[in-house]
Design an enzyme around this catalytic site. Structure first.
Site, PDB file in Angstrom:
ATOM      1  CG  HIS A  70      49.081  32.513  90.315  1.00  6.10           C
ATOM      2  ND1 HIS A  70      48.631  32.600  88.881  1.00  6.10           N
ATOM      3  CD2 HIS A  70      50.662  32.691  89.675  1.00  6.10           C
ATOM      4  CE1 HIS A  70      48.841  32.499  87.883  1.00  6.10           C
ATOM      5  NE2 HIS A  70      49.953  32.262  88.277  1.00  6.10           N
ATOM      6  CG  ASN A 123      44.547  32.605  89.262  1.00  9.16           C
ATOM      7  OD1 ASN A 123      46.215  32.259  89.219  1.00  9.16           O
ATOM      8  ND2 ASN A 123      44.195  32.972  89.700  1.00  9.16           N
TER       9      ASN A 123
END
Length: 317
Positions: free
Chosen positions: A64, A92
């Site tokens: 990410h 997230n």
């Protein structure tokens, strides 16, 4: 690894914010902090022994991070004032291993203050997470710098679990990654846990014709409905990505071939001859998967974009 999470609108974003850098080298810290990798491995190993979820979350964290502004540790920055940081964005929300990187940073700083970037520590930790899970070792290129910008709004640029193969290919291509890299890197889904929200669209109201995604094995879809009911679902309900969610093996590819992959994007690897062939190759050879994954991780983690070496991974200098 539950997933990355939508697509870049133009190639311009890639060319401005990060590039594959020639500044990285295998011996970057040979004179300034030769102990860095050993220190990080020790911390990651200790934390993984306490919580078996740590390797999966560290690997996902690195993905990410690299898929937005390059591998610049922007995902580690905390929200401040009116700015909401990447780590606090919905994609997230399930990441929980930031304390591991904080601990590794403190340990490295105690020996080599102001030398090793948070971005490099995260890259080391992701590699260590794979090794500790029975996966391959690779020599991480070193010399990344830490970024100063982290925006939750940019996480909409992460690939989604609903992407088809064309969307995935475009997203990876815009980061300089090939179809081979795409298939290899999605093998990271062999680790971890996926929440119901990432695959509910496949088991309820899939389209006007089918309630369930017809590419799912019916018995598997029925079991998923039992775990993820449409109503009165537990807040954190979900399922392990495969039967060995803490072992970095090639089971994930076998599940794709058996029509038992959780994510639509993973199943989409069967929709082109090239990607289907790679799925079959990795499903039948763990060593081929491990070799390809190592090479693709080196390639992905060489996307850079930072400017400094942070003293604290959560705040800019």
């Amino acid at each position: 690894m539950a997933y990355f999470a939508p697509l870049l609108s133009t190639f311009l974003f890639f060319s401005i914010y990060y590039s594959q850098s020639n500044a990285l080298s295998s011996n970057y810290y040979a004179k300034t902090c030769p102990q860095a990798e050993d220190i990080v491995m020790k911390v990651v190993k200790e934390e993984a022994q306490k919580d078996r979820r740590v390797p999966a979350t560290l690997l996902r964290m690195h993905f990410h991070d690299c898929f937005l502004r390059g591998c610049d540790a922007s995902i580690l920055l905390s929200s401040k004032g009116k700015n909401t940081a990447e780590k606090d964005a919905p994609p997230n929300g399930s990441l929980h291993g930031f304390y591991v990187i904080d601990g590794a940073k403190r340990a490295v700083e105690a020996i080599c203050p102001g030398v090793v970037s948070c971005a490099d520590i995260l890259a080391f930790a992701a590699r260590d997470a794979v090794v500790l899970s029975g996966g391959p070792y690779w020599n991480v290129p070193k010399g990344r710098k830490d970024g100063r910008i982290s925006r939750a709004s940019e996480t909409t640029l992460l690939p989604k679990p609903t992407f088809n193969i064309s969307q995935l290919q475009q997203s990876f291509h815009q980061r300089g990654l090939s179809l081979d890299d795409l298939v290899a890197l999605l093998g990271a889904h062999t680790l971890g846990f996926t929440h119901c929200s990432s695959f509910m669209n496949r088991i309820y109201n899939f389209n006007a014709t089918h309630d369930i995604d017809p590419t799912l094995r019916p018995s598997f879809a029925a079991s998923l409905k039992g775990i993820c009911p449409l109503k009165n679902r537990a807040k954190n309900a979900g399922i392990s990505n495969d039967p060995s969610p803490t072992t970095f093996d090639n089971t994930h590819y076998r599940l794709i071939l058996q029509k038992k992959s959780l994510l639509f994007s993973d199943h989409s690897l069967l929709t082109t001859p090239k990607t289907k062939g790679l799925v079959y190759k990795f499903a039948t050879s763990k060593s081929a998967f491990h070799k390809a994954f190592s090479n693709s991780m080196i390639k992905m983690s060489s996307l850079t974009g930072g400017q400094e070496v942070r003293k604290d991974c959560r705040v800019v200098n």
